[in-house]
Design an enzyme around this catalytic site. Structure first.
Site, mmCIF file in Angstrom:
data_model
loop_
_atom_site.group_PDB
_atom_site.id
_atom_site.type_symbol
_atom_site.label_atom_id
_atom_site.label_comp_id
_atom_site.label_asym_id
_atom_site.label_seq_id
_atom_site.Cartn_x
_atom_site.Cartn_y
_atom_site.Cartn_z
ATOM 1 N N HIS A 100 -4.453 -6.048 73.461
ATOM 2 C CA HIS A 100 -5.391 -6.993 72.846
ATOM 3 C C HIS A 100 -4.810 -8.406 72.927
ATOM 4 O O HIS A 100 -3.680 -8.634 72.534
ATOM 5 C CB HIS A 100 -5.644 -6.629 71.379
ATOM 6 C CG HIS A 100 -6.531 -5.438 71.204
ATOM 7 N ND1 HIS A 100 -7.240 -5.189 70.059
ATOM 8 C CD2 HIS A 100 -6.833 -4.424 72.051
ATOM 9 C CE1 HIS A 100 -7.942 -4.076 70.193
ATOM 10 N NE2 HIS A 100 -7.695 -3.587 71.399
ATOM 11 N N LYS A 103 3.716 -4.553 60.564
ATOM 12 C CA LYS A 103 5.096 -4.879 60.957
ATOM 13 C C LYS A 103 6.070 -3.706 60.812
ATOM 14 O O LYS A 103 7.175 -3.761 61.353
ATOM 15 C CB LYS A 103 5.616 -6.048 60.111
ATOM 16 C CG LYS A 103 4.974 -7.375 60.448
ATOM 17 C CD LYS A 103 5.439 -7.876 61.792
ATOM 18 C CE LYS A 103 4.618 -9.046 62.281
ATOM 19 N NZ LYS A 103 4.279 -8.972 63.696
#
Ligand code: DHB
Length: 390
Positions: free
Chosen positions: A72, A296
């Site tokens: 993406h 994360k």
């Protein structure tokens, strides 16, 4: 039993560490409480930073990721019924993220370790870690009802938030920093086509929504809920109705389908300092956790063991201890940056229902800033795609 590096935990940190050590000619054994099937079936996040993808590719475990992952180049931030694109590719000089589920990463790493003759003891409970201040630390565990011991030069504590390793750092040395949020994420997997080409992070007055994906046929969606809510309270119809309400506005159309997985995760932030004590080195969730906003967690675990593998490598190749001594400080710099970023994304995108209206107005100003100022967008994009691993 004896090895060079004893690793507790076969999550992203433990498996990647073992893989990186092998490439440096260093032996390790992984001890894991859960079964291989359980690990390979647990649904977690699915966003890999550019640095994680590069490391997997360079070290020979990126083939399926390249074939099956989705690159993406941007994502959307949505508020007041409108979406705004963050062009990651342009804002970061060509960096991107890849959608590839965590358990797929684990399958690839487990296969790579076993194919290379690596040892992973699955379904084995670690009962203690001893003598970490000596040159021969020991991991004690029970296998088939028998007490066993693994002696090594180093112990890597990769045993997650609830593991035993962190507790080996004495309380007068260990500092733990926590932050709980009054927030949960209700996550679903649904058999449906994608509703969007890119991820959408939405701030709506009823709460946050994240539209993510796994494949052209399976979608991953999350919405903010009470962390103490229960999956049983949410029928499929109620889930879709809530998502429709929060995503209403403009041209966006939610594609519904059969929901085949539901779960609730609480949001919290945690850091343990230092991340090392004697011959024990913590990595991944054993040392820290981040709220999921921004994805994360896995990337941070990979970054930790990248630093740790290099430090252990330099010890065996040239007897140098400087990188080992600075492991915690080096890793913590990135950990705190990720804490800041995850906190920022979380606070900007969720509704804090008890907060005064002032906070909401301030939040809208912040969303306006990050969707209109190129400087603010650059900070957001650089942190989202992740710092280079170095
Ligand atoms: C996903 C999870 C996240 O926490 C995130 O920020 C983006 C995507 C996911 O599971 O797809």
């Amino acid at each position: 039993m004896r090895t060079q590096v004893g690793i507790v935990g076969a999550g992203p940190a433990g498996l990647m560490l073992s893989h990186l050590l092998r490439l440096r000619g260093i032996e390790s054994i992984i001890i894991e409480r859960r079964t291989r099937d359980a690990i390979e079936a647990t649904i977690r996040a699915g966003v890999l930073e550019q640095g994680t993808v590069d490391l997997m590719t360079e070290t020979g475990v990126g083939e399926r990721l390249k074939r099956e992952g989705f690159v993406h180049q941007g994502f959307e931030i949505r508020f007041s019924g409108r979406s705004h694109r963050i062009n990651l590719y342009e804002l970061t000089g060509g960096r991107t993220i890849t959608i590839y589920a965590q358990h797929e990463v684990l399958k690839d790493l487990i296969k790579a370790r076993l194919d290379a003759g690596g040892q992973i003891l699955f379904g084995v409970e670690v009962t203690g870690v001893d003598e970490v201040q000596s040159d021969a630390p020991k991991i004690r565990f029970t296998q088939d009802g028998k007490a066993e011991e693994l002696v090594s030069d180093f112990v890597a504590g990769c045993d997650g938030s609830y593991g035993v390793c962190r507790k080996q750092i004495p309380e007068d040395i260990r500092r733990e920093y926590f932050r709980n949020y009054p927030l949960g994420w209700f996550g679903i997997l649904a058999k449906a086509p994608p509703s969007s080409d890119e991820l959408i992070y939405t701030n709506h007055e009823r709460g946050f929504v994240l539209i993510s994906t796994r494949s052209p046929h399976v979608q991953r969606l999350y919405f903010q809920c009470d962390p103490n809510d229960s999956v049983e309270n949410w029928s499929d119809d109620r889930v879709w109705e809530e998502l429709e309400t929060r995503m209403a506005g403009g041209d966006f159309r939610l594609k519904q389908g059969e929901i085949f997985q539901k779960g609730i995760i609480p949001l919290r932030s945690f850091v343990c300092e230092p991340m090392q004590y004697g011959k024990l080195y913590l990595a991944g969730d054993a040392a820290h956790s981040v709220p999921p906003t921004g994805a994360k967690g896995l990337n941070l675990a990979v970054a930790d063991v990248h630093v740790l593998a290099r430090a252990i490598g330099s010890y065996y190749s040239s007897n140098a201890t400087d990188l080992l001594e600075t492991y915690s400080a080096t890793a913590l710099r990135r950990v705190w940056r990720a804490q800041f970023f995850s906190y920022w994304m979380t606070s900007m995108l969720h509704r804090f229902h008890d907060a005064p209206e002032f906070d909401h107005r301030r939040q809208l100003a912040e969303l306006d800033l990050v969707t209109s100022s190129p400087a603010a967008q650059t900070v957001l994009a650089q942190n989202y795609v992740g710092l280079p691993l170095g």
